[in-house]
Design a protein around this motif. Structure first.
Motif, short mmCIF file in Angstrom:
data_model
loop_
_atom_site.label_atom_id
_atom_site.label_comp_id
_atom_site.label_asym_id
_atom_site.label_seq_id
_atom_site.Cartn_x
_atom_site.Cartn_y
_atom_site.Cartn_z
N ASP A 87 2.46 3.77 3.50
CA ASP A 87 2.23 4.40 2.20
C ASP A 87 0.76 4.19 1.86
O ASP A 87 0.04 3.50 2.60
CB ASP A 87 3.14 3.79 1.12
CG ASP A 87 3.40 4.74 -0.05
OD1 ASP A 87 2.61 5.70 -0.22
OD2 ASP A 87 4.35 4.51 -0.82
N VAL A 88 0.33 4.74 0.76
CA VAL A 88 -1.08 4.63 0.36
C VAL A 88 -1.53 3.17 0.34
O VAL A 88 -2.64 2.84 0.76
CB VAL A 88 -1.28 5.28 -1.02
CG1 VAL A 88 -2.69 5.03 -1.53
CG2 VAL A 88 -1.00 6.78 -0.95
N ASP A 89 -0.65 2.28 -0.11
CA ASP A 89 -1.03 0.87 -0.27
C ASP A 89 -0.03 -0.09 0.39
O ASP A 89 0.02 -1.27 0.04
CB ASP A 89 -1.15 0.52 -1.76
CG ASP A 89 0.14 0.79 -2.53
OD1 ASP A 89 1.09 1.35 -1.93
OD2 ASP A 89 0.21 0.41 -3.71
N LYS A 90 0.76 0.40 1.34
CA LYS A 90 1.77 -0.46 1.97
C LYS A 90 1.67 -0.39 3.50
O LYS A 90 1.42 0.67 4.07
CB LYS A 90 3.18 -0.04 1.55
CG LYS A 90 3.49 -0.24 0.07
CD LYS A 90 4.96 0.09 -0.22
CE LYS A 90 5.28 -0.08 -1.69
NZ LYS A 90 4.68 1.00 -2.51
N PHE A 91 1.92 -1.56 4.11
CA PHE A 91 1.90 -1.68 5.57
C PHE A 91 3.09 -2.52 6.01
O PHE A 91 3.47 -3.48 5.33
CB PHE A 91 0.62 -2.39 6.04
CG PHE A 91 -0.64 -1.61 5.84
CD1 PHE A 91 -1.24 -0.94 6.90
CD2 PHE A 91 -1.25 -1.54 4.59
CE1 PHE A 91 -2.41 -0.21 6.72
CE2 PHE A 91 -2.41 -0.81 4.40
CZ PHE A 91 -3.00 -0.14 5.46
N THR A 142 6.16 1.92 13.01
CA THR A 142 6.80 3.02 12.29
C THR A 142 5.91 4.26 12.32
O THR A 142 4.69 4.15 12.41
CB THR A 142 7.05 2.62 10.83
OG1 THR A 142 5.80 2.25 10.24
CG2 THR A 142 8.01 1.45 10.74
N LEU A 143 6.51 5.43 12.24
CA LEU A 143 5.77 6.68 12.15
C LEU A 143 5.89 7.22 10.73
O LEU A 143 6.99 7.53 10.27
CB LEU A 143 6.31 7.71 13.15
CG LEU A 143 5.71 9.12 13.01
CD1 LEU A 143 4.22 9.12 13.36
CD2 LEU A 143 6.47 10.12 13.86
N CYS A 144 4.77 7.35 10.05
CA CYS A 144 4.76 7.87 8.69
C CYS A 144 4.73 9.40 8.74
O CYS A 144 3.83 9.99 9.35
CB CYS A 144 3.56 7.32 7.93
SG CYS A 144 3.68 7.54 6.15
N VAL A 145 5.71 10.03 8.11
CA VAL A 145 5.81 11.50 8.06
C VAL A 145 5.13 12.04 6.80
O VAL A 145 4.61 13.15 6.78
CB VAL A 145 7.29 11.93 8.14
CG1 VAL A 145 7.46 13.43 7.97
CG2 VAL A 145 7.88 11.49 9.49
N ALA A 146 5.14 11.24 5.76
CA ALA A 146 4.46 11.52 4.49
C ALA A 146 4.37 10.18 3.76
O ALA A 146 5.08 9.23 4.13
CB ALA A 146 5.24 12.54 3.65
N PRO A 147 3.50 10.05 2.76
CA PRO A 147 3.39 8.75 2.09
C PRO A 147 4.75 8.23 1.61
O PRO A 147 5.48 8.93 0.90
CB PRO A 147 2.48 9.06 0.90
CG PRO A 147 1.62 10.18 1.37
CD PRO A 147 2.54 11.02 2.21
N GLY A 148 5.12 7.03 2.08
CA GLY A 148 6.39 6.42 1.69
C GLY A 148 7.60 6.91 2.45
O GLY A 148 8.72 6.45 2.20
N LYS A 149 7.42 7.82 3.40
CA LYS A 149 8.54 8.36 4.20
C LYS A 149 8.25 8.08 5.67
O LYS A 149 7.28 8.59 6.23
CB LYS A 149 8.69 9.86 3.97
CG LYS A 149 9.85 10.50 4.71
CD LYS A 149 9.96 11.99 4.44
CE LYS A 149 10.48 12.25 3.04
NZ LYS A 149 10.76 13.71 2.83
N ILE A 150 9.10 7.25 6.29
CA ILE A 150 8.78 6.74 7.63
C ILE A 150 9.97 6.80 8.58
O ILE A 150 11.12 6.63 8.18
CB ILE A 150 8.26 5.29 7.56
CG1 ILE A 150 9.26 4.36 6.83
CG2 ILE A 150 6.90 5.22 6.91
CD1 ILE A 150 8.88 2.89 6.87
N CYS A 151 9.66 7.03 9.85
CA CYS A 151 10.66 6.94 10.91
C CYS A 151 10.75 5.49 11.38
O CYS A 151 9.73 4.86 11.67
CB CYS A 151 10.28 7.81 12.10
SG CYS A 151 10.43 9.58 11.82
N VAL A 152 11.98 4.99 11.45
CA VAL A 152 12.23 3.62 11.91
C VAL A 152 13.37 3.63 12.93
O VAL A 152 14.18 4.56 12.95
CB VAL A 152 12.61 2.69 10.73
CG1 VAL A 152 11.46 2.57 9.74
CG2 VAL A 152 13.88 3.17 10.03
#
Length: 417
Positions: free
Chosen positions: A288-292, A362-372
């Motif tokens: 996300d913009v500010d998350k890892f 993880t693969l980020c598809v959009a901010p805050g939306k991730i493939c796990v």
């Protein structure tokens, strides 16, 4: 976005991504060959393909165009007269095959495959000795076969490339260009050949500038490259990426191709040399913009080098930073605060187990939306509670290759944030 490449972040809405569907290369894995081919186990191909198909379907459901490495390579080879012949000769040069007679027999066999996509699949799958017809009374040919790099210890004549479904590593898209890598192991470096021909001949991608080349002196891999923003890269100094490669990359990006490249700052993270820390993206990925997501083992003070473009022609300024990951990322992204979410939720046993199955990858598809990966249930539960939108990928067999959703994908285009 004329050449189809446009990646300025890790989290901008994903529009186009490159995958490789696992194929018969996994059927040419045997227990005796696992160590050489960088595998710990043998995936069940039928299930691995079903899981990978679901991964691709999840991405399409999010509006992502899914490209396939094998199809793009075939299109590139068909686009220019002589390209397939050039590819075949280079593939043979790098195959480990010895002896003129053996080479001639293999080339005749490969040339007999009329469909280019089928041909590309076969170059990835590898070749068994039994697949080549030996002419009668051809002892010299048999000697050549046994004289390959495998020296008769295996039924393989030319090794498969079972790691190819991890499309993140052979090259990395940065901005509107490409790092075409020289990979750490001979086994995987052969995979970079597909990128070479895609970016040399494919009508949609042949004009993409190369920030790095596969014949460079130093090793580097795409899993160590994170696009923080349009002007800033994070790169791991790792088991697979040498400091010298980052020096060369900085020189190319800042000066040699500075008129084409927007990158003006590189943060080089010195990470431990171990299997758990193989690439930077096994240590942390942006979600996300500010998350890892992070591997708990990276907590504490890190040695990081900030490379920036100097005032004089060819000058690269280097500033050493010894600080926490949190503080370094805040400075790099210009944020007051970032949140680091630990793999395994801080439980050391869960963290070790789920890191083995790429809980931080993880693969980020959009901010805050991730493939796990589905199997990382402890980490996924923590991510749910942090408000992340999880796209869950079945992973019983794909995970045996030791790479997660980010490893299995190479974004070709993302929207700006």
């Amino acid at each position: 976005m004329a050449n189809g490449l446009y990646v300025h972040s890790e989290i901008g809405p994903l529009k186009k991504v490159l995958l490789h569907r696992p194929g018969e290369e996994l059927l040419n894995l045997t227990p005796d060959d696992l160590e050489r081919l960088l595998f710990d186990d043998i995936p069940f191909l039928e299930v691995a393909q079903a899981e990978h198909d679901r991964f691709a379907e999840i991405l399409r459901e999010q509006g992502v165009e899914v490209l396939y490495l094998e199809k793009l390579t075939a299109e590139a080879l068909d686009a220019v007269p002589g390209a397939r012949e050039e590819f075949t000769n280079q593939w043979l040069d790098e195959s480990g095959l010895k002896g003129k007679a053996a080479r001639a027999a293999v080339k005749e066999y490969m040339d007999s495959i009329k469909d280019t996509k089928t041909f590309v699949d076969k170059t990835i799958a590898g070749l068994r000795k039994e697949e080549i017809d030996l002419p009668a009374n051809s002892s010299s040919l048999l000697a050549d076969l046994v004289g390959s790099d495998q020296d008769g210890e295996t039924d393989l004549l030319i090794d498969p490339m079972p790691n190819t479904y991890f499309t993140r590593d052979p090259f990395a898209v940065v901005g509107k260009g490409v790092n075409l890598n020289r990979m750490f192991s001979v086994t995987r470096n052969r995979e970079t050949l597909y990128g070479k021909f895609i970016f040399k001949y494919h009508p949609d991608y042949k004009d993409a500038p190369l920030w790095y080349r596969r014949d460079s002196a130093y090793h580097t891999e795409g899993g160590d490259v994170l696009n923080l923003n349009a002007h800033t890269l994070a790169i791991g100094i790792s088991q697979r990426t040498q400091a010298g490669a980052i020096d060369q990359l900085a020189q190319n990006m800042f000066w040699e191709k500075g008129d084409q490249c927007e990158i003006d700052t590189i943060y080089a993270f010195n990470i431990p040399v171990s299997r758990a820390f193989m690439h930077l993206d096994t240590v942390f990925t942006q979600i996300d913009v500010d998350k890892f997501t992070i591997h708990p083992g990276i907590m504490g003070t890190l040695q990081v080098f900030k490379l920036t473009k100097g005032a004089q022609q060819g000058e690269v300024k280097i500033e050493e930073m010894n600080d926490t990951l949190e503080h370094v990322l805040e400075k790099a992204l210009g944020l007051d605060q970032v949140k680091l979410i630990k793999c395994g939720g801080g439980d050391p046993v869960a963290a070790a187990r789920e890191q083995w199955n790429d809980g931080s990858n993880t693969l980020c598809v959009a901010p805050g939306k991730i493939c796990v990966y589905q199997r990382n249930s402890v980490t996924n539960d923590v991510l749910y509670k942090e408000g992340l939108d999880l796209l869950v990928v079945p992973s019983a067999e794909l995970s045996r290759g030791r790479g997660g959703p980010r490893c299995m994908s190479m974004p070709f285009a993302r929207e700006d944030l």
